[in-house]
Design an enzyme around this catalytic site. Structure first.
Site, mmCIF file in Angstrom:
data_model
loop_
_atom_site.group_PDB
_atom_site.id
_atom_site.type_symbol
_atom_site.label_atom_id
_atom_site.label_comp_id
_atom_site.label_asym_id
_atom_site.label_seq_id
_atom_site.Cartn_x
_atom_site.Cartn_y
_atom_site.Cartn_z
ATOM 1 C CG PHE A 1 43.848 50.435 57.178
ATOM 2 C CD1 PHE A 1 43.408 49.927 55.962
ATOM 3 C CD2 PHE A 1 43.391 49.857 58.351
ATOM 4 C CE1 PHE A 1 42.529 48.857 55.920
ATOM 5 C CE2 PHE A 1 42.512 48.788 58.327
ATOM 6 C CZ PHE A 1 42.070 48.288 57.114
ATOM 7 C CE LYS B 1 75.707 41.137 66.147
ATOM 8 N NZ LYS B 1 76.115 40.145 67.117
ATOM 9 C CE LYS C 1 48.471 59.411 58.347
ATOM 10 N NZ LYS C 1 48.654 58.479 59.434
ATOM 11 C CG ASN D 1 55.456 48.147 61.488
ATOM 12 O OD1 ASN D 1 54.683 47.197 61.510
ATOM 13 N ND2 ASN D 1 55.832 48.748 60.366
HETATM 14 O O1 PMT Z 1 48.818 43.800 60.802
HETATM 15 P P1 PMT Z 1 48.027 43.828 62.091
HETATM 16 O O2 PMT Z 1 48.848 43.342 63.260
HETATM 17 O O3 PMT Z 1 46.703 43.124 61.953
HETATM 18 O O4 PMT Z 1 47.699 45.366 62.413
HETATM 19 C C1 PMT Z 1 46.811 46.090 61.614
HETATM 20 C C2 PMT Z 1 47.240 47.546 61.430
HETATM 21 C C3 PMT Z 1 47.160 48.276 62.745
HETATM 22 C C4 PMT Z 1 48.671 47.605 60.893
HETATM 23 C C5 PMT Z 1 46.240 48.161 60.370
HETATM 24 O O5 PMT Z 1 44.949 48.174 60.908
HETATM 25 C C6 PMT Z 1 46.626 49.590 60.002
HETATM 26 O O6 PMT Z 1 46.271 50.560 60.643
HETATM 27 N N1 PMT Z 1 47.407 49.731 58.891
HETATM 28 C C7 PMT Z 1 48.008 51.018 58.445
HETATM 29 C C8 PMT Z 1 49.240 51.305 59.236
HETATM 30 C C9 PMT Z 1 49.949 52.565 58.812
HETATM 31 O O7 PMT Z 1 51.026 52.483 58.313
HETATM 32 O O8 PMT Z 1 49.264 53.679 58.948
HETATM 33 P P2 PMT Z 1 49.792 55.146 58.539
HETATM 34 O O9 PMT Z 1 48.794 56.045 59.142
HETATM 35 O O10 PMT Z 1 51.231 55.312 58.905
HETATM 36 O O11 PMT Z 1 49.687 55.144 56.957
HETATM 37 C C10 PMT Z 1 48.536 55.591 56.272
HETATM 38 C C11 PMT Z 1 48.318 54.807 55.004
HETATM 39 O O12 PMT Z 1 49.389 55.052 54.087
HETATM 40 C C12 PMT Z 1 48.275 53.298 55.178
HETATM 41 O O13 PMT Z 1 47.251 52.776 54.340
HETATM 42 C C13 PMT Z 1 49.647 52.823 54.738
HETATM 43 O O14 PMT Z 1 49.578 51.525 54.150
HETATM 44 C C14 PMT Z 1 50.024 53.875 53.695
HETATM 45 N N2 PMT Z 1 51.478 54.148 53.607
HETATM 46 C C15 PMT Z 1 52.153 54.659 54.666
HETATM 47 C C16 PMT Z 1 53.506 54.973 54.543
HETATM 48 C C17 PMT Z 1 54.149 54.740 53.315
HETATM 49 N N3 PMT Z 1 55.431 54.981 53.163
HETATM 50 N N4 PMT Z 1 53.455 54.212 52.288
HETATM 51 C C18 PMT Z 1 52.133 53.912 52.409
HETATM 52 O O15 PMT Z 1 51.514 53.429 51.455
#
Ligand code: PMT
Length: 399
Positions: free
Chosen positions: A321, A286, A335, A207
């Site tokens: 986040f 590949k 969440k 991503n």
């Molecule tokens: O890295 P940058 O370019 O500065 O960009 C910052 C950002 C946009 C990535 C950051 O601000 C952000 O939003 N990070 C969380 C991205 C994300 O994966 O969001 P989500 O809504 O899909 O996940 C929710 C939370 O669960 C997040 O804290 C994530 O770390 C966590 N998660 C998600 C999936 C997973 N399998 N395991 C997790 O722990």
């Protein structure tokens, strides 16, 4: 006169004249400004000018200060912060190599307080690999590099190399000195960047996360005195100084690193963009492109944050986040509830100039008691400070 002493280092660039205005403003803000000039700088601006605007003696030589044989040590000890403005390419090179052959470079080598430099030089000198390398060395050691800006230069050319204006440097000093050590002794675990899930020997699903948000959080916590572990997916960013860095690639690797560190941490902040799906099978070699279509079978990756929420120990603060493109607040609240979070930082990643890869972000902070704080667009560094303020508040309430 204020007890807060700033040493203003002035090296021999034309921009030394701008340092006079900076010295005047710092003095008006109530700081005790002690100016240390190189011999070359005194050819551009007279020491008496700095003495007049600061009301403090100006030092130039290692040898000519009667009764002060260890002047470089006393200046370095007295200073709450040292700002070198202008910092010439020569002075930056000396700092990077640890050369101490005059009062300013010797004071810098003896300094244990925060050091900031404002480079000013010809654009070609600034672009030179040697100068680039020296600045990187200083950044890695924790020296804050301010600017330079682009624009007309003293040599008549245009380009990058102009010293920042006094106003901007003053703001940077005030910001740096405002930082409290309110996380001393606290262990913080931060995740950053995006994970990569391999498809074959050369391809992966990934991503757009660069790690900027997570690195800013790690830096903010470390500057406030926390012991920080930063677990990050692949990125070109340098880990902030003083932080324990654990690089990982896949969601599973991130999960392993996070779970082995989480129990020791009082606060866990998950800014990483973890892949939600990974290929069921990683092909050897590949994948050939001769086939007309390729169907990939994907499976869910472990939800690291939900796992942490399930095993959260009493007193631990867990911050997640939420990166959303629609129904920001509802999805973020869901969440927070499902993953047992103490705060969720909801960012609308479809907003122009915010979210993935940008320097800025726009977030709403949500809490389990239903309160929410909508923050304006700001730099990721500023947002990191805002988040740390809330984390410090939550840790304090649990003591
Ligand atoms: O890295 P940058 O370019 O500065 O960009 C910052 C950002 C946009 C990535 C950051 O601000 C952000 O939003 N990070 C969380 C991205 C994300 O994966 O969001 P989500 O809504 O899909 O996940 C929710 C939370 O669960 C997040 O804290 C994530 O770390 C966590 N998660 C998600 C999936 C997973 N399998 N395991 C997790 O722990």
């Amino acid at each position: 006169m204020s007890e807060r002493c700033i040493v203003l280092g002035v090296s021999g660039g034309i921009a030394a004249y701008k340092a006079v205005e900076l010295a005047r403003r710092l003095t008006r803000e109530g700081y005790r400004v002690k100016t240390v000039m190189t011999e070359h700088a005194t050819r551009l601006v007279a020491p008496l000018t700095f003495e007049s605007v600061t009301g403090q003696e100006v030092s130039v030589s290692l040898w000519k200060e009667p009764g002060k044989p260890m002047h470089h040590i006393s200046l370095a000890r007295e200073a709450e912060l040292i700002l070198v403005a202008p910092a010439t390419a020569n002075l930056i090179a000396k700092m990077a190599s640890g050369i101490a052959d005059d009062l300013l470079s010797t004071t810098l080598l003896a300094a244990e307080c925060p050091v900031m430099v404002a480079p000013a030089m010809n654009a070609a000198m600034f672009r030179h690999p040697a100068t680039r390398h020296n600045l990187e060395v200083l950044k890695k050691r924790g020296v804050e590099v301010l600017g330079p800006a682009s624009g007309p230069l003293a040599c008549g050319e245009e380009g990058e190399g102009r010293m920042l204006e006094a106003e901007e440097l003053l703001e940077a000093v005030k910001r740096r000195l405002a930082i409290r050590m309110d996380m001393a002794g606290v262990r913080v675990l931060v995740t950053a960047g995006g994970t990569r899930e391999p498809l074959d020997a050369v391809r992966f699903l990934g991503n757009r996360s660069t790690g900027k948000m997570g690195f800013a959080l790690a830096e903010a916590a470390s500057r406030r005195g926390a012991e920080v572990v930063l677990v990050s997916g692949p990125t070109w960013l340098d880990p902030p100084p003083g932080v324990t860095f654990i690089p990982v690639e896949t969601a599973r690797e991130m999960m392993e690193a996070v779970l082995s560190e989480a129990d020791k941490a009082e606060a866990v902040i998950k800014a990483a963009a973890v892949a939600d799906f990974a290929p069921v099978r990683v092909r050897e070699g590949k994948i050939k492109k001769e086939r007309a279509e390729l169907l990939l079978e994907l499976e869910r990756t472990p939800d690291i944050l939900a796992e942490l929420g399930g095993r959260k120990r009493p007193g631990q603060v867990l911050v997640g986040f939420a990166a959303e493109t629609e129904e920001l607040l509802e999805n973020a609240r869901e969440k927070m509830r499902r993953k047992n979070l103490d705060m969720v930082v909801a960012n609308d990643v479809s907003a122009e100039g915010c979210g993935f890869a940008s320097d800025d972000n726009r977030a709403t902070l949500l809490f389990p008691d239903g309160t929410c704080e909508e923050l304006p667009r700001m730099s990721k560094k500023r947002l990191a400070e805002e988040i740390m303020d809330r984390v410090v508040g939550m840790l304090g309430r649990r003591e």
